[in-house]
Design a protein around this motif. Structure first.
Motif, PDB file in Angstrom:
ATOM      1  N   GLU A  50      28.077   3.240  31.059  1.00 28.69           N
ATOM      2  CA  GLU A  50      28.989   3.061  29.993  1.00 28.69           C
ATOM      3  C   GLU A  50      28.174   3.193  28.577  1.00 28.69           C
ATOM      4  O   GLU A  50      28.624   3.903  27.753  1.00 28.69           O
ATOM      5  N   VAL A  51      27.071   2.748  28.552  1.00 28.23           N
ATOM      6  CA  VAL A  51      26.299   2.674  27.608  1.00 28.23           C
ATOM      7  C   VAL A  51      25.826   3.975  26.968  1.00 28.23           C
ATOM      8  O   VAL A  51      25.786   4.496  26.160  1.00 28.23           O
ATOM      9  N   MET A  52      25.360   4.687  27.980  1.00 28.03           N
ATOM     10  CA  MET A  52      24.955   6.108  27.976  1.00 28.03           C
ATOM     11  C   MET A  52      26.301   7.070  27.210  1.00 28.03           C
ATOM     12  O   MET A  52      25.896   7.538  26.492  1.00 28.03           O
ATOM     13  N   ALA A  53      27.182   6.696  27.694  1.00 22.18           N
ATOM     14  CA  ALA A  53      28.684   7.394  27.240  1.00 22.18           C
ATOM     15  C   ALA A  53      28.608   7.220  25.962  1.00 22.18           C
ATOM     16  O   ALA A  53      28.856   7.983  24.964  1.00 22.18           O
ATOM     17  N   VAL A  54      28.607   5.744  25.403  1.00 20.40           N
ATOM     18  CA  VAL A  54      28.654   5.481  24.296  1.00 20.40           C
ATOM     19  C   VAL A  54      27.474   6.125  23.260  1.00 20.40           C
ATOM     20  O   VAL A  54      27.836   6.770  22.307  1.00 20.40           O
ATOM     21  N   MET A  55      26.522   6.293  23.731  1.00 21.38           N
ATOM     22  CA  MET A  55      25.523   7.064  23.020  1.00 21.38           C
ATOM     23  C   MET A  55      25.672   8.484  22.987  1.00 21.38           C
ATOM     24  O   MET A  55      25.650   8.739  21.809  1.00 21.38           O
ATOM     25  N   VAL A  56      26.128   9.022  23.757  1.00 24.52           N
ATOM     26  CA  VAL A  56      26.279  10.541  23.847  1.00 24.52           C
ATOM     27  C   VAL A  56      27.442  10.669  22.888  1.00 24.52           C
ATOM     28  O   VAL A  56      27.462  11.624  21.944  1.00 24.52           O
ATOM     29  N   GLU A  57      28.562   9.972  23.060  1.00 23.88           N
ATOM     30  CA  GLU A  57      29.942  10.331  22.405  1.00 23.88           C
ATOM     31  C   GLU A  57      29.489   9.932  20.911  1.00 23.88           C
ATOM     32  O   GLU A  57      30.138  10.563  19.957  1.00 23.88           O
ATOM     33  N   GLY A  58      28.971   8.789  21.003  1.00 21.11           N
ATOM     34  CA  GLY A  58      28.470   8.451  19.457  1.00 21.11           C
ATOM     35  C   GLY A  58      27.821   9.303  18.468  1.00 21.11           C
ATOM     36  O   GLY A  58      27.767   9.714  17.308  1.00 21.11           O
ATOM     37  N   THR A  59      26.732  10.241  19.223  1.00 28.70           N
ATOM     38  CA  THR A  59      25.895  11.124  18.815  1.00 28.70           C
ATOM     39  C   THR A  59      26.716  12.222  18.513  1.00 28.70           C
ATOM     40  O   THR A  59      26.516  13.106  17.441  1.00 28.70           O
ATOM     41  N   ILE A  60      27.812  12.709  19.385  1.00 22.33           N
ATOM     42  CA  ILE A  60      28.846  13.828  18.930  1.00 22.33           C
ATOM     43  C   ILE A  60      29.463  13.699  17.718  1.00 22.33           C
ATOM     44  O   ILE A  60      29.602  14.297  17.006  1.00 22.33           O
ATOM     45  N   TYR A  61      29.897  12.391  17.523  1.00 24.76           N
ATOM     46  CA  TYR A  61      30.536  11.996  16.271  1.00 24.76           C
ATOM     47  C   TYR A  61      29.609  11.956  14.931  1.00 24.76           C
ATOM     48  O   TYR A  61      29.966  12.490  13.879  1.00 24.76           O
ATOM     49  N   ARG A  62      28.509  11.615  15.122  1.00 29.72           N
ATOM     50  CA  ARG A  62      27.352  11.282  14.332  1.00 29.72           C
ATOM     51  C   ARG A  62      26.885  12.699  13.834  1.00 29.72           C
ATOM     52  O   ARG A  62      26.283  12.612  12.743  1.00 29.72           O
ATOM     53  N   ARG A  63      27.121  13.577  14.500  1.00 28.35           N
ATOM     54  CA  ARG A  63      26.447  15.019  14.040  1.00 28.35           C
ATOM     55  C   ARG A  63      27.329  15.372  12.981  1.00 28.35           C
ATOM     56  O   ARG A  63      26.950  16.487  12.369  1.00 28.35           O
ATOM     57  N   GLN A  64      28.371  14.777  12.573  1.00 31.04           N
ATOM     58  CA  GLN A  64      29.364  15.392  11.234  1.00 31.04           C
ATOM     59  C   GLN A  64      28.262  14.853  10.080  1.00 31.04           C
ATOM     60  O   GLN A  64      28.947  15.097   9.084  1.00 31.04           O
ATOM     61  N   VAL A  65      27.404  13.902  10.231  1.00 23.12           N
ATOM     62  CA  VAL A  65      26.937  13.297   8.938  1.00 23.12           C
ATOM     63  C   VAL A  65      25.172  13.392   8.986  1.00 23.12           C
ATOM     64  O   VAL A  65      24.666  13.623  10.116  1.00 23.12           O
ATOM     65  N   PRO A  66      24.531  13.256   8.061  1.00 24.62           N
ATOM     66  CA  PRO A  66      22.984  13.345   8.118  1.00 24.62           C
ATOM     67  C   PRO A  66      22.461  12.417   8.909  1.00 24.62           C
ATOM     68  O   PRO A  66      23.019  11.127   8.702  1.00 24.62           O
ATOM     69  N   GLN A  67      21.464  12.720   9.573  1.00 22.81           N
ATOM     70  CA  GLN A  67      20.658  11.205  10.244  1.00 22.81           C
ATOM     71  C   GLN A  67      19.853  11.021   9.145  1.00 22.81           C
ATOM     72  O   GLN A  67      19.089  11.499   8.566  1.00 22.81           O
ATOM     73  N   HIS A  68      19.698   9.526   8.995  1.00 21.26           N
ATOM     74  CA  HIS A  68      18.948   8.676   8.381  1.00 21.26           C
ATOM     75  C   HIS A  68      17.721   8.486   8.489  1.00 21.26           C
ATOM     76  O   HIS A  68      16.857   7.866   8.070  1.00 21.26           O
ATOM     77  N   VAL A  69      17.097   8.950   9.900  1.00 19.37           N
ATOM     78  CA  VAL A  69      15.833   8.393  10.390  1.00 19.37           C
ATOM     79  C   VAL A  69      15.217   9.695  11.044  1.00 19.37           C
ATOM     80  O   VAL A  69      16.039  10.490  11.681  1.00 19.37           O
ATOM     81  N   ALA A  70      14.025   9.919  11.165  1.00 16.65           N
ATOM     82  CA  ALA A  70      13.490  10.928  11.686  1.00 16.65           C
ATOM     83  C   ALA A  70      13.645  11.098  13.254  1.00 16.65           C
ATOM     84  O   ALA A  70      13.739  10.220  13.836  1.00 16.65           O
ATOM     85  N   SER A  71      13.992  12.297  13.703  1.00 11.59           N
ATOM     86  CA  SER A  71      14.275  12.461  15.132  1.00 11.59           C
ATOM     87  C   SER A  71      13.197  11.900  15.919  1.00 11.59           C
ATOM     88  O   SER A  71      13.494  11.231  17.191  1.00 11.59           O
ATOM     89  N   GLU A  72      11.978  11.914  15.680  1.00 11.42           N
ATOM     90  CA  GLU A  72      10.904  11.736  16.562  1.00 11.42           C
ATOM     91  C   GLU A  72      10.992  10.210  16.811  1.00 11.42           C
ATOM     92  O   GLU A  72      10.738   9.718  17.923  1.00 11.42           O
TER      93      GLU A  72
END
Length: 189
Positions: free
Chosen positions: A150-172
C-alpha cells in the motif's frame, strides 16, 4: 473462427484502441467522441460499434490492457531494489499509460462503472505486488506485506501525479530517502 479472421479482428480492435488512446490523451474522455475515434482509426462509426458497444467498453479494455502490461512487467522481477531510483528520477514504464490512468481516475469520479473497473484493476495489481513481495521477503507477516504494498503504491502513484510539476529536491537526495523508506518497510519488526 479462423485464425486469420481472429487476427484481423484483433488488429482492428488494436487500431481502435490506439486511436481512442490518442483522442483521450488529446481531448479527455468526455470531449472525445466516437466519431472522432472512428476518424482517427480511419474507420466508420459503425465499425467501431461492431467491436465495442460504447465508449465505456473502450475504456474498460484500455484499463485491462494497461494493468496486464504492468503485471507482466512485474513477472519474475523484484522491483524493490529498482524503486528508489525510479521514484527519485521520476521514471515511468509508459508515460502514455500513466496519463491515461490519470484521465481514467478523473473519469471514475464521475462514472461509477469506470470507478468499479479501476477498483478491480487496483485489486489485481495489489494482489500481484503482494505475491511478489511475499516471495522476496518471506519473513514479513501478511499484514506487513499488505502495508508495504500500500505504501509503495502511494509512492508510485504519487510520483506519477508529481511528474506534472518540477521536483524541488535533487534526485540523488530523493533516491537516498526512498531507499531508506523501502529498507524500513521490508525490515520485519
Amino acid at each position: 473462427m479462423s485464425s486469420k479472421l481472429e487476427a484481423r479482428q484483433k488488429a482492428r480492435r488494436d487500431d481502435i484502441l490506439n486511436a481512442a488512446r490518442r483522442c483521450f490523451l488529446q481531448r479527455g474522455f468526455h470531449a472525445a467522441s466516437m466519431s472522432q475515434i472512428a476518424a482517427e482509426a480511419k474507420l466508420s462509426v459503425g465499425q467501431i460499434y461492431r467491436e465495442f458497444s460504447n465508449k465505456d467498453a473502450i475504456i474498460e479494455e484500455m484499463i485491462r490492457r494497461v494493468i496486464d502490461l504492468r503485471i507482466a512487467g512485474m513477472e519474475g522481477k523484484t522491483q524493490t531494489h529498482l524503486m528508489p531510483h525510479m521514484l527519485a528520477w521520476r521514471m515511468t514504464l509508459n508515460e502514455e499509460d500513466d496519463a491515461l490512468m490519470l484521465e481514467m481516475s478523473a473519469e471514475a469520479s464521475r462514472n461509477p462503472q469506470v470507478a468499479t473497473w479501476l477498483k478491480e484493476a487496483d485489486e489485481r495489481m495489489f494482489n500481484n505486488a503482494c505475491d511478489h513481495l511475499r516471495k522476496t521477503y518471506p519473513q514479513l507477516s501478511e499484514t506487513r506485506v499488505r502495508c508495504c504494498v500500500e505504501v509503495m503504491a502511494v509512492m508510485v502513484e504519487g510520483t506519477i501525479y508529481r511528474r506534472q510539476v518540477p521536483q524541488h529536491v535533487a534526485s540523488e537526495e530523493m533516491e537516498n530517502i526512498y531507499q531508506d523508506i523501502i529498507n524500513m518497510l521490508v525490515t520485519a519488526k
